[in-house]
Design a protein around this motif. Structure first.
Motif, short mmCIF file in Angstrom:
data_model
loop_
_atom_site.label_atom_id
_atom_site.label_comp_id
_atom_site.label_asym_id
_atom_site.label_seq_id
_atom_site.Cartn_x
_atom_site.Cartn_y
_atom_site.Cartn_z
N VAL A 33 -14.49 -34.41 42.46
CA VAL A 33 -15.61 -34.22 43.37
C VAL A 33 -15.09 -34.24 44.82
O VAL A 33 -14.14 -34.95 45.14
CB VAL A 33 -16.67 -35.33 43.15
N LEU A 34 -15.72 -33.44 45.67
CA LEU A 34 -15.31 -33.36 47.07
C LEU A 34 -15.78 -34.59 47.85
O LEU A 34 -16.83 -35.17 47.55
CB LEU A 34 -15.89 -32.10 47.72
N ILE A 49 -16.28 -42.34 53.84
CA ILE A 49 -15.77 -41.84 52.56
C ILE A 49 -14.28 -41.57 52.66
O ILE A 49 -13.49 -41.96 51.80
CB ILE A 49 -16.52 -40.56 52.14
N THR A 50 -13.88 -40.91 53.74
CA THR A 50 -12.47 -40.53 53.91
C THR A 50 -11.57 -41.76 53.97
O THR A 50 -10.51 -41.80 53.34
CB THR A 50 -12.31 -39.68 55.18
N THR A 51 -12.00 -42.78 54.71
CA THR A 51 -11.20 -44.00 54.83
C THR A 51 -11.00 -44.66 53.47
O THR A 51 -9.88 -45.03 53.08
CB THR A 51 -11.89 -45.00 55.78
N PHE A 63 -6.46 -39.45 42.65
CA PHE A 63 -5.53 -38.37 42.96
C PHE A 63 -6.32 -37.15 43.44
O PHE A 63 -7.52 -37.01 43.14
CB PHE A 63 -4.66 -38.00 41.75
N GLU A 64 -5.68 -36.30 44.20
CA GLU A 64 -6.28 -35.04 44.63
C GLU A 64 -5.99 -33.98 43.57
O GLU A 64 -4.83 -33.75 43.21
CB GLU A 64 -5.73 -34.61 45.98
N ASP A 65 -7.05 -33.37 43.07
CA ASP A 65 -6.92 -32.41 41.98
C ASP A 65 -6.61 -31.02 42.54
O ASP A 65 -7.51 -30.27 42.93
CB ASP A 65 -8.21 -32.39 41.17
N ARG A 66 -5.36 -30.67 42.56
CA ARG A 66 -4.94 -29.39 43.12
C ARG A 66 -5.20 -28.22 42.19
O ARG A 66 -5.02 -27.06 42.56
CB ARG A 66 -3.45 -29.46 43.49
N ASN A 67 -5.64 -28.51 40.98
CA ASN A 67 -6.00 -27.44 40.04
C ASN A 67 -7.46 -27.00 40.21
O ASN A 67 -7.89 -26.05 39.56
CB ASN A 67 -5.78 -27.90 38.60
N ASN A 68 -8.19 -27.72 41.05
CA ASN A 68 -9.61 -27.38 41.26
C ASN A 68 -9.93 -27.28 42.75
O ASN A 68 -10.92 -27.85 43.23
CB ASN A 68 -10.50 -28.44 40.60
N VAL A 69 -9.10 -26.55 43.48
CA VAL A 69 -9.31 -26.36 44.92
C VAL A 69 -10.65 -25.66 45.14
O VAL A 69 -10.99 -24.69 44.45
CB VAL A 69 -8.16 -25.54 45.53
N ALA A 77 -10.68 -27.16 50.25
CA ALA A 77 -10.84 -28.61 50.12
C ALA A 77 -10.37 -29.05 48.74
O ALA A 77 -10.59 -28.36 47.74
CB ALA A 77 -12.30 -29.00 50.34
N LEU A 78 -9.74 -30.22 48.71
CA LEU A 78 -9.24 -30.76 47.46
C LEU A 78 -10.19 -31.84 46.94
O LEU A 78 -10.42 -32.85 47.62
CB LEU A 78 -7.85 -31.37 47.65
N PRO A 79 -10.73 -31.66 45.74
CA PRO A 79 -11.56 -32.72 45.17
C PRO A 79 -10.69 -33.89 44.70
O PRO A 79 -9.48 -33.74 44.50
CB PRO A 79 -12.24 -32.03 43.98
N VAL A 80 -11.30 -35.05 44.55
CA VAL A 80 -10.57 -36.23 44.11
C VAL A 80 -11.11 -36.69 42.75
O VAL A 80 -12.26 -36.42 42.40
CB VAL A 80 -10.66 -37.38 45.13
N ASP A 81 -10.25 -37.38 42.02
CA ASP A 81 -10.65 -37.88 40.70
C ASP A 81 -9.89 -39.17 40.40
O ASP A 81 -8.93 -39.52 41.09
CB ASP A 81 -10.34 -36.82 39.63
#
Length: 409
Positions: A33-34, A49-51, A63-69, A77-81
């Motif tokens: 999710v972003l 949120i960013t902090t 982790f940042e999911d680079r497979n779901n940019v 934007a990179l979603p996180v999971d």
């Protein structure tokens, strides 16, 4: 002045805990999710949120999911999971008949299992059996002990999860048992231990581990049929309340008030009319009297297993009739519950529905007795009996509890 500063500091710490907890929950349920979506859903500022997200990225929880940019105006934007292997939990299911233990990661992947099928009647014997399994899990080399972040315990009965106590289990004759205290004493484990009712733990496990199936479902019943019967109502949102809304002890619903009382209460209760033990005893009587010859060929004079019952249902008419009666009682009970609460879906975790005939009978009964518009269609998910085993569901209780613990980063 000191008191005012102290109060302000406590409030700030509480706010940080609440923010981190909410962020982790929503990432767990909706990830990847972003950051912007998290901020929008939680009504928090993007810098907040960013902090928090950046700190959890550095700690290895996310982790940042680079497979779901995701392409947004002007940039990507990179979603996180959640990182599945960042944290591990032990789950323990406790009954008189068996104790099972597992270790699973944040996403419910099981890496260790153990079971003790010895039948015990005394609470202390059962707890010591569970403790031995927990100690074996802690001493295994599958996961370093310092990466195990909590233990979840599930068992039938009336549970005070805040106090960690079993208040009552009529069938076992157990009352006012301090499960957390006793498990600590028997295992020496000093980390977090959380206790929950077995049906409620399965409902929570469904939220966490069946999130794709339930993504668009805002609420559901979780019908769990064992010796007893429960159907807790669950609000399926990212608040992940510590327990379902109500214990859902459906088994104590009186279906026939004219029937007498027995050892475990009214013989006209749903537990006695549709519970597994009750059905097995009726089927055993039919087999030993010669009315269910196929079942007798499978189990003789012994109490039949669930698999033997369902196999026999296609050969012995009397067993088929018994199961149809059980399905009718279950359908009427859920219809009554539905008339009060109105869930968006029903998850069914029971051994009776391996045959399509019984699924259709259950749905027909719901439509007959539920007060819904004629155009309404129930959303029912029939679960495989082993889809959410007890130990894994207990681990879900520990995971849910972990969300409320602040992780200093």
């Amino acid at each position: 002045m000191t008191s005012s500063i102290s109060s302000k500091g406590n409030n700030m710490m509480r706010l940080k805990q609440e923010n981190q907890s909410s962020i982790r929950k929503i990432i767990y349920l909706r990830g990847p999710v972003l950051r912007s979506s998290i901020a929008e859903d939680l009504h928090l500022t993007l810098p907040t949120i960013t902090t928090n997200v950046n700190a959890m990225l550095q700690s290895g929880i996310l982790f940042e999911d680079r497979n779901n940019v995701v392409m947004t105006p002007g940039r990507s934007a990179l979603p996180v999971d959640i990182v599945p292997d960042s944290r591990y939990f032990i789950g323990v299911e406790i009954t008189q008949i068996s104790r099972s233990v597992c270790i699973c990661n944040y996403r419910g992947a099981i890496v260790f299992t153990s079971i003790d099928n010895t039948i015990y009647k005394e609470y202390s014997e059962v707890l010591q059996s569970a403790a031995r399994l927990v100690q074996a899990a802690l001493q295994s080399t599958v996961v370093p002990t310092n990466r195990i972040c909590g233990i979840g315990v599930c068992l039938p009965g009336l549970i005070d999860s805040e106090a960690g106590k079993l208040l009552a289990h009529r069938q076992f004759g157990w009352y006012d048992k301090d499960v957390v205290k006793d498990l600590r004493e028997f295992t020496g484990y000093t980390g977090p231990i959380t206790v929950e009712n077995d049906a409620s733990s399965r409902a929570l496990a469904a939220q966490l581990f069946l999130r794709e199936q339930l993504k668009e479902v805002p609420s559901f019943f979780y019908l769990y049929v064992s010796i007893g019967i429960a159907s807790p109502f669950v609000k399926n949102d990212f608040s992940l309340s510590s327990s379902p809304v109500g214990a859902g002890e459906l088994g104590y619903m009186i279906m026939d008030p004219k029937m007498p009382f027995g050892t475990w209460g009214s013989t006209g209760s749903l537990n006695n009319l549709a519970g597994i033990r009750a059905l097995k005893e009726q089927a055993q009587a039919a087999a030993t009297s010669g009315r269910a010859p196929y079942l007798y060929s499978l189990c003789g004079d012994a109490l039949p297993t669930e698999a033997q019952l369902m196999d026999s249902a296609t050969h012995d008419e009397v067993i088929d009739e018994l199961i149809c009666d059980v399905i009718l009682y279950l359908g009427v009970a859920i219809a009554n519950e539905d008339n009060l609460v109105r869930p968006e879906s029903i998850l069914v975790d029971a051994p009776y529905f391996v045959h399509q005939k019984y699924r259709e009978l259950f749905m027909d009964t719901l439509y007959k007795y539920s007060f819904r518009p004629s155009s309404f269609r129930f959303h029912i998910i029939f679960l495989n009996r082993d889809e959410l085993p007890g130990a894994k569901s207990a681990a879900a209780v520990a995971i849910r509890s972990d969300f409320d613990k602040y992780i200093a980063i």
